[in-house]
Motif scaffolding. Structure first.
Motif, PDB file in Angstrom:
ATOM      1  N   GLU A   2      53.007  35.366  14.630  1.00 37.06           N
ATOM      2  CA  GLU A   2      53.291  36.547  15.452  1.00 37.06           C
ATOM      3  C   GLU A   2      54.624  36.402  16.168  1.00 37.06           C
ATOM      4  OE1 GLU A   2      49.442  38.609  17.367  1.00 37.06           O
ATOM      5  OE2 GLU A   2      49.832  36.573  18.053  1.00 37.06           O
ATOM      6  N   ARG A   3      55.278  37.540  16.362  1.00 40.27           N
ATOM      7  CA  ARG A   3      56.495  37.587  17.197  1.00 40.27           C
ATOM      8  C   ARG A   3      56.550  38.979  17.811  1.00 40.27           C
ATOM      9  NH1 ARG A   3      62.303  35.298  16.592  1.00 40.27           N
ATOM     10  NH2 ARG A   3      62.677  34.999  18.800  1.00 40.27           N
ATOM     11  N   PHE A   4      56.757  39.034  19.112  1.00 41.65           N
ATOM     12  CA  PHE A   4      56.722  40.300  19.826  1.00 41.65           C
ATOM     13  C   PHE A   4      58.119  40.740  20.258  1.00 41.65           C
ATOM     14  CE2 PHE A   4      52.603  38.330  20.441  1.00 41.65           C
ATOM     15  CZ  PHE A   4      51.739  39.373  20.129  1.00 41.65           C
ATOM     16  N   LEU A   5      58.390  42.031  20.089  1.00 44.48           N
ATOM     17  CA  LEU A   5      59.581  42.667  20.639  1.00 44.48           C
ATOM     18  C   LEU A   5      59.081  43.605  21.723  1.00 44.48           C
ATOM     19  CD1 LEU A   5      62.720  42.828  19.890  1.00 44.48           C
ATOM     20  CD2 LEU A   5      62.159  45.082  19.005  1.00 44.48           C
ATOM     21  N   CYS A   6      59.730  43.598  22.871  1.00 44.13           N
ATOM     22  CA  CYS A   6      59.279  44.409  23.999  1.00 44.13           C
ATOM     23  C   CYS A   6      60.348  45.410  24.398  1.00 44.13           C
ATOM     24  CB  CYS A   6      58.944  43.508  25.185  1.00 44.13           C
ATOM     25  SG  CYS A   6      58.312  44.416  26.624  1.00 44.13           S
ATOM     26  N   LEU A   7      59.907  46.623  24.758  1.00 46.15           N
ATOM     27  CA  LEU A   7      60.806  47.687  25.171  1.00 46.15           C
ATOM     28  C   LEU A   7      60.467  48.172  26.573  1.00 46.15           C
ATOM     29  CD1 LEU A   7      60.684  49.887  21.932  1.00 46.15           C
ATOM     30  CD2 LEU A   7      62.247  47.991  22.444  1.00 46.15           C
ATOM     31  N   ASP A   8      61.501  48.298  27.392  1.00 42.88           N
ATOM     32  CA  ASP A   8      61.406  48.973  28.684  1.00 42.88           C
ATOM     33  C   ASP A   8      62.128  50.297  28.471  1.00 42.88           C
ATOM     34  OD1 ASP A   8      61.084  49.595  31.394  1.00 42.88           O
ATOM     35  OD2 ASP A   8      62.965  48.622  31.929  1.00 42.88           O
ATOM     36  N   ILE A   9      61.370  51.360  28.240  1.00 39.03           N
ATOM     37  CA  ILE A   9      61.910  52.638  27.787  1.00 39.03           C
ATOM     38  C   ILE A   9      62.298  53.526  28.962  1.00 39.03           C
ATOM     39  CG2 ILE A   9      61.433  54.709  26.406  1.00 39.03           C
ATOM     40  CD1 ILE A   9      59.158  52.944  25.072  1.00 39.03           C
ATOM     41  N   GLY A  10      63.578  53.860  29.032  1.00 35.81           N
ATOM     42  CA  GLY A  10      64.076  54.768  30.053  1.00 35.81           C
ATOM     43  C   GLY A  10      64.767  55.958  29.400  1.00 35.81           C
ATOM     44  N   ASP A  11      65.152  56.926  30.216  1.00 37.01           N
ATOM     45  CA  ASP A  11      65.841  58.105  29.691  1.00 37.01           C
ATOM     46  C   ASP A  11      67.235  57.781  29.168  1.00 37.01           C
ATOM     47  OD1 ASP A  11      63.775  59.895  30.156  1.00 37.01           O
ATOM     48  OD2 ASP A  11      64.506  60.444  32.152  1.00 37.01           O
ATOM     49  N   LYS A  12      67.931  56.881  29.848  1.00 33.60           N
ATOM     50  CA  LYS A  12      69.320  56.566  29.490  1.00 33.60           C
ATOM     51  C   LYS A  12      69.458  55.253  28.738  1.00 33.60           C
ATOM     52  CE  LYS A  12      71.206  59.131  33.356  1.00 33.60           C
ATOM     53  NZ  LYS A  12      71.883  59.070  34.630  1.00 33.60           N
ATOM     54  N   ARG A  13      68.572  54.307  29.061  1.00 27.08           N
ATOM     55  CA  ARG A  13      68.667  52.977  28.463  1.00 27.08           C
ATOM     56  C   ARG A  13      67.288  52.457  28.059  1.00 27.08           C
ATOM     57  NH1 ARG A  13      71.659  52.996  33.056  1.00 27.08           N
ATOM     58  NH2 ARG A  13      70.042  51.914  34.214  1.00 27.08           N
ATOM     59  N   ILE A  14      67.300  51.530  27.101  1.00 29.61           N
ATOM     60  CA  ILE A  14      66.080  50.836  26.695  1.00 29.61           C
ATOM     61  C   ILE A  14      66.357  49.341  26.815  1.00 29.61           C
ATOM     62  CG2 ILE A  14      64.455  50.336  24.820  1.00 29.61           C
ATOM     63  CD1 ILE A  14      65.090  53.125  23.682  1.00 29.61           C
ATOM     64  N   GLY A  15      65.589  48.678  27.659  1.00 29.71           N
ATOM     65  CA  GLY A  15      65.691  47.227  27.769  1.00 29.71           C
ATOM     66  C   GLY A  15      64.887  46.599  26.649  1.00 29.71           C
ATOM     67  N   VAL A  16      65.440  45.541  26.065  1.00 30.21           N
ATOM     68  CA  VAL A  16      64.789  44.889  24.928  1.00 30.21           C
ATOM     69  C   VAL A  16      64.662  43.393  25.211  1.00 30.21           C
ATOM     70  CG1 VAL A  16      64.886  44.483  22.436  1.00 30.21           C
ATOM     71  CG2 VAL A  16      65.876  46.585  23.379  1.00 30.21           C
ATOM     72  N   ALA A  17      63.490  42.851  24.897  1.00 36.14           N
ATOM     73  CA  ALA A  17      63.239  41.418  25.009  1.00 36.14           C
ATOM     74  C   ALA A  17      62.431  40.989  23.786  1.00 36.14           C
ATOM     75  CB  ALA A  17      62.472  41.101  26.292  1.00 36.14           C
ATOM     76  N   VAL A  18      62.433  39.692  23.520  1.00 38.44           N
ATOM     77  CA  VAL A  18      61.698  39.154  22.375  1.00 38.44           C
ATOM     78  C   VAL A  18      60.973  37.889  22.819  1.00 38.44           C
ATOM     79  CG1 VAL A  18      63.597  37.721  21.488  1.00 38.44           C
ATOM     80  CG2 VAL A  18      61.909  38.653  19.894  1.00 38.44           C
ATOM     81  N   SER A  19      59.870  37.592  22.149  1.00 35.77           N
ATOM     82  CA  SER A  19      59.144  36.353  22.452  1.00 35.77           C
ATOM     83  C   SER A  19      59.773  35.186  21.698  1.00 35.77           C
ATOM     84  CB  SER A  19      57.669  36.495  22.061  1.00 35.77           C
ATOM     85  OG  SER A  19      57.525  36.702  20.663  1.00 35.77           O
ATOM     86  N   ASP A  20      59.588  33.994  22.247  1.00 33.73           N
ATOM     87  CA  ASP A  20      60.043  32.802  21.536  1.00 33.73           C
ATOM     88  C   ASP A  20      59.126  32.591  20.328  1.00 33.73           C
ATOM     89  OD1 ASP A  20      58.274  29.979  22.352  1.00 33.73           O
ATOM     90  OD2 ASP A  20      57.822  31.860  23.370  1.00 33.73           O
ATOM     91  N   PRO A  21      59.459  31.705  19.400  1.00 29.21           N
ATOM     92  CA  PRO A  21      58.642  31.526  18.191  1.00 29.21           C
ATOM     93  C   PRO A  21      57.191  31.128  18.456  1.00 29.21           C
ATOM     94  CG  PRO A  21      60.780  30.499  17.898  1.00 29.21           C
ATOM     95  CD  PRO A  21      60.695  30.918  19.334  1.00 29.21           C
ATOM     96  N   PHE A  22      56.906  30.575  19.627  1.00 27.24           N
ATOM     97  CA  PHE A  22      55.540  30.135  19.945  1.00 27.24           C
ATOM     98  C   PHE A  22      54.813  31.112  20.873  1.00 27.24           C
ATOM     99  CE2 PHE A  22      58.243  26.440  19.152  1.00 27.24           C
ATOM    100  CZ  PHE A  22      57.624  25.952  18.008  1.00 27.24           C
ATOM    101  N   ASN A  23      55.458  32.236  21.194  1.00 27.47           N
ATOM    102  CA  ASN A  23      54.878  33.254  22.087  1.00 27.47           C
ATOM    103  C   ASN A  23      54.481  32.675  23.439  1.00 27.47           C
ATOM    104  OD1 ASN A  23      55.181  35.442  20.297  1.00 27.47           O
ATOM    105  ND2 ASN A  23      53.373  34.762  19.174  1.00 27.47           N
TER     106      ASN A  23
END
Length: 146
Positions: A2-23
């Motif tokens: 498993e590997r997760f991509l995360c979004l912080d969704i806004g009107d103007k911007r989207i913040g993006v983060a990812v999990s390390d290989p071991f979550n």
């Protein structure tokens, strides 16, 4: 794996983060400046592929009392469009206070208003993802399923 991509969704911007290989922990990736729905969706699809994500975690901006806000409705619309495009599991999680915490962290580091604008959303996404990973790992350690 498993590997997760995360979004912080806004009107103007989207913040993006990812999990390390071991979550175990989350890493800020970028703050994406939104263009239009089609381009935004294509960019997220590209990131999913590039990072090898097997699932998405999306922050839901709810009111302090837990009820939906206008922003919640907008985020749910974007999440629905992502689910039509991507064939991976999408988790929606409460993101209350993550942007405030990220902003306070950046202020404590002496970042200017312009610098904070560049990093606050990806840092908020990392905070959302870290909470998700902590919950997931706590449940796995107890033998529960997510």
């Amino acid at each position: 794996m498993e590997r997760f991509l995360c979004l912080d969704i806004g009107d103007k911007r989207i913040g993006v983060a990812v999990s390390d290989p071991f979550n175990t922990y989350s890493l800020p990736v970028e703050t994406y400046n939104r263009k239009n729905l089609k381009t935004d969706l294509e960019h997220i699809a590209f990131l999913v592929k590039e990072k090898g994500a097997t699932a998405l975690v999306c922050g839901l901006p709810v009111n302090f009392d837990g009820t939906d806000s206008i922003q919640t409705t907008r985020a749910k619309f974007f999440i629905d469009k992502l689910s039509e495009l991507l064939k991976i599991e999408i988790f929606s999680v409460d993101e209350r206070c993550t942007s405030i915490e990220a902003e306070e962290t950046l202020i404590s580091q002496g970042k200017s208003r312009e610098e904070r604008k560049q990093f606050v959303d990806s840092l908020a996404a990392a905070s959302i993802l870290q909470g998700f990973l902590n919950d997931k790992n706590r449940k796995l350690n107890k033998g529960d399923l997510l």
